[in-house]
Design an enzyme around this catalytic site. Structure first.
Site, PDB file in Angstrom:
ATOM      1  N   ASP A 195       0.848  -1.191   0.000  1.00 49.80           N
ATOM      2  CA  ASP A 195       0.000   0.000   0.000  1.00 49.80           C
ATOM      3  C   ASP A 195       0.883   1.241   0.000  1.00 49.80           C
ATOM      4  O   ASP A 195       1.809   1.343   0.815  1.00 49.80           O
ATOM      5  CB  ASP A 195      -0.912  -0.016   1.228  1.00 49.80           C
ATOM      6  CG  ASP A 195      -2.038   1.006   1.112  1.00 49.80           C
ATOM      7  OD1 ASP A 195      -2.319   1.475  -0.003  1.00 49.80           O
ATOM      8  OD2 ASP A 195      -2.633   1.325   2.156  1.00 49.80           O
ATOM      9  N   GLU A 240     -10.255   3.979   3.590  1.00 51.32           N
ATOM     10  CA  GLU A 240      -9.395   4.725   2.684  1.00 51.32           C
ATOM     11  C   GLU A 240      -9.803   4.319   1.277  1.00 51.32           C
ATOM     12  O   GLU A 240      -9.707   3.139   0.911  1.00 51.32           O
ATOM     13  CB  GLU A 240      -7.907   4.442   2.958  1.00 51.32           C
ATOM     14  CG  GLU A 240      -7.497   4.975   4.332  1.00 51.32           C
ATOM     15  CD  GLU A 240      -6.001   5.003   4.582  1.00 51.32           C
ATOM     16  OE1 GLU A 240      -5.270   4.202   3.972  1.00 51.32           O
ATOM     17  OE2 GLU A 240      -5.574   5.845   5.402  1.00 51.32           O
ATOM     18  N   THR A 255      -8.859  -5.681   4.101  1.00 50.21           N
ATOM     19  CA  THR A 255      -8.734  -4.768   2.967  1.00 50.21           C
ATOM     20  C   THR A 255      -9.680  -5.277   1.895  1.00 50.21           C
ATOM     21  O   THR A 255      -9.549  -6.425   1.458  1.00 50.21           O
ATOM     22  CB  THR A 255      -7.288  -4.757   2.415  1.00 50.21           C
ATOM     23  OG1 THR A 255      -6.380  -4.457   3.480  1.00 50.21           O
ATOM     24  CG2 THR A 255      -7.138  -3.735   1.308  1.00 50.21           C
ATOM     25  N   ARG A 307      -8.082   3.994  13.328  1.00 46.76           N
ATOM     26  CA  ARG A 307      -7.175   5.139  13.529  1.00 46.76           C
ATOM     27  C   ARG A 307      -6.580   5.195  14.928  1.00 46.76           C
ATOM     28  O   ARG A 307      -5.433   5.633  15.100  1.00 46.76           O
ATOM     29  CB  ARG A 307      -7.916   6.439  13.245  1.00 46.76           C
ATOM     30  CG  ARG A 307      -8.427   6.585  11.835  1.00 46.76           C
ATOM     31  CD  ARG A 307      -7.305   6.615  10.824  1.00 46.76           C
ATOM     32  NE  ARG A 307      -7.811   6.803   9.468  1.00 46.76           N
ATOM     33  CZ  ARG A 307      -7.107   6.543   8.384  1.00 46.76           C
ATOM     34  NH1 ARG A 307      -5.870   6.091   8.474  1.00 46.76           N
ATOM     35  NH2 ARG A 307      -7.625   6.730   7.189  1.00 46.76           N
ATOM     36  N   ASP A 365      -9.148   0.394   2.023  1.00 45.80           N
ATOM     37  CA  ASP A 365      -8.155   0.028   3.038  1.00 45.80           C
ATOM     38  C   ASP A 365      -8.690   0.454   4.405  1.00 45.80           C
ATOM     39  O   ASP A 365      -8.379   1.521   4.916  1.00 45.80           O
ATOM     40  CB  ASP A 365      -6.835   0.732   2.707  1.00 45.80           C
ATOM     41  CG  ASP A 365      -5.774   0.497   3.767  1.00 45.80           C
ATOM     42  OD1 ASP A 365      -5.836  -0.542   4.443  1.00 45.80           O
ATOM     43  OD2 ASP A 365      -4.891   1.366   3.917  1.00 45.80           O
TER      44      ASP A 365
HETATM   45 CA    CA Z   1      -3.963   3.036   2.721  1.00 42.37          CA
END
Ligand code: CA
Length: 380
Positions: free
Chosen positions: A91, A163, A221, A201, A197
């Protein structure tokens, strides 16, 4: 005409197929025997390994096909299977807007970009075994996090994020000890798929120093079930943004064919569009990512997947993560049902879609990537 290649189940057997609307064409049944052998088996693995000449032959044959009704099937359960065996997964972090936003959020008062950012495509090796196909539920992960008071606690993530990314699917391997130059990109990469993705956090923030992402990323993912071959994207190539640092020769794309892609992503939360990230704004291209990934002699394998990193444009409505959309939770997003979001709640469904200019005009749609958040198991 179709540009969506994947795998599907018919009568309990996995087959390679191409999408025609809500139906899927059994490609091994539809192609003449010479090419049908290239798409035999349960997924795209054999086609990926076949190389660029074969990909282009198959694509031309698919374009000429008049699908026969007996080769068309309804998509069982409305969804495809994992389209290829994912080998290694990398990634990247190739959006300047995303990288600057994260710099402003996480390192206020310091330079937005790390000093290496405009010299190389920053990336890390991820976990291929947890790459799942669109439609797979995502279980809220648990992990360690540090509270604002400084206590270290364990439990379900309170900052589950997405993401929105674009993934490149490698077909032709490269040998150990060799590098893939920019000009050889299309000999190695079969096509693209959308990627989500998923990211925890709070887990990520506590664990990431000094070695980078680990459990905050590795739980799931998601990738689209349908891969679009580069052969279908001839009308989508665009020049990437101007380079404002001189690049070392292996990354210098000043005189190579334009390797940016005009893909227009959308992020939908529970059916409501929350962002429209423009992939054409990405600083580093897929060709540069592959060149950098292999420049130390690391090999790539058939089925390798490398993703672009979060796609974020310059505008607020173009940000491809809730970390940026809610500015780390400080600016909740208002939804049509009257609720607000900073990060994802259990039951939330995220869909990422994209369109590209089609050859001859109009647009084509990439295969969506969809996932719903489910509560995690009770933790001790
Ligand atoms: Ca990413």
């Amino acid at each position: 005409m179709t540009h969506l290649y994947g795998a599907f189940a018919v009568d309990g057997e996995a087959r390679v197929g191409v999408r025609y609307g809500d139906q899927v064409l059994d490609l091994a049944a539809a192609l003449e025997p010479g090419l049908a052998a290239a798409v035999a088996g349960p997924n795209l693995d054999r086609l990926l390994a076949g190389g660029r000449t074969l990909w282009e032959q198959v694509h031309a044959a698919v374009a000429d096909l008049e699908p026969r009704p007996e080769h068309l099937h309804p998509l069982a359960g409305g969804r495809g299977l994992l389209p290829f065996t994912v080998a290694d997964y990398v990634d990247f972090y190739s959006s300047e807007h995303h990288a600057r936003n994260l710099g402003r959020i996480l390192r206020p008062g310091q330079p937005e970009l790390p000093p290496n950012w405009k010299h190389l495509p920053v990336g890390y090796h991820g976990r291929s075994g947890t790459v799942v196909v669109s439609g797979t539920d995502v279980v809220r992960p648990s992990g360690q996090r540090r509270t604002p008071d400084g206590d270290v606690v364990f439990g379900p993530t309170t900052r589950l994020d997405i993401e929105a990314e674009v993934g490149y699917v490698v077909g032709t391997p490269s040998a150990l000890g060799t590098a893939v130059p920019l000009d050889d990109f299309r000999d190695h990469v079969f096509g693209v798929c959308l990627v989500n993705d998923w990211s925890a956090r709070d887990v990520q923030a506590w664990e990431y120093q000094p070695l980078g992402p680990f459990l905050g990323k590795s739980f799931a993912t998601s990738i689209g079930a349908w891969v679009t071959p580069l052969a279908a994207l001839d009308a989508a190539w665009v020049a990437p943004p101007p380079r404002d640092e001189p690049l070392l020769p292996y990354l210098d794309d000043a005189t190579t064919a334009p390797a940016g892609l005009d893909l227009r992503l959308e992020v939908l939360l529970n059916g409501h569009r929350v962002a429209a990230p423009p992939y054409s704004s990405m600083y580093w291209t897929g060709a540069q990512q592959l060149a950098h990934l292999t420049v130390n002699g690391a090999s790539v394998r058939t089925g390798d997947l490398y993703a672009s990193g979060t796609v974020s444009g310059p505008e607020k409505g173009e940000r491809g993560s809730f970390m940026e959309l809610s500015w780390a939770g400080q600016e909740p997003i208002e939804l049509p049902d009257g609720t607000t979001r900073t990060f994802l709640e259990d039951g939330d469904e995220v869909v990422i879609t994209a369109t590209a200019p089609a050859p001859g005009g109009g647009t084509l749609e990439l295969g969506e990537v969809r996932g719903t958040v489910r509560p995690g198991p009770a933790v001790r």
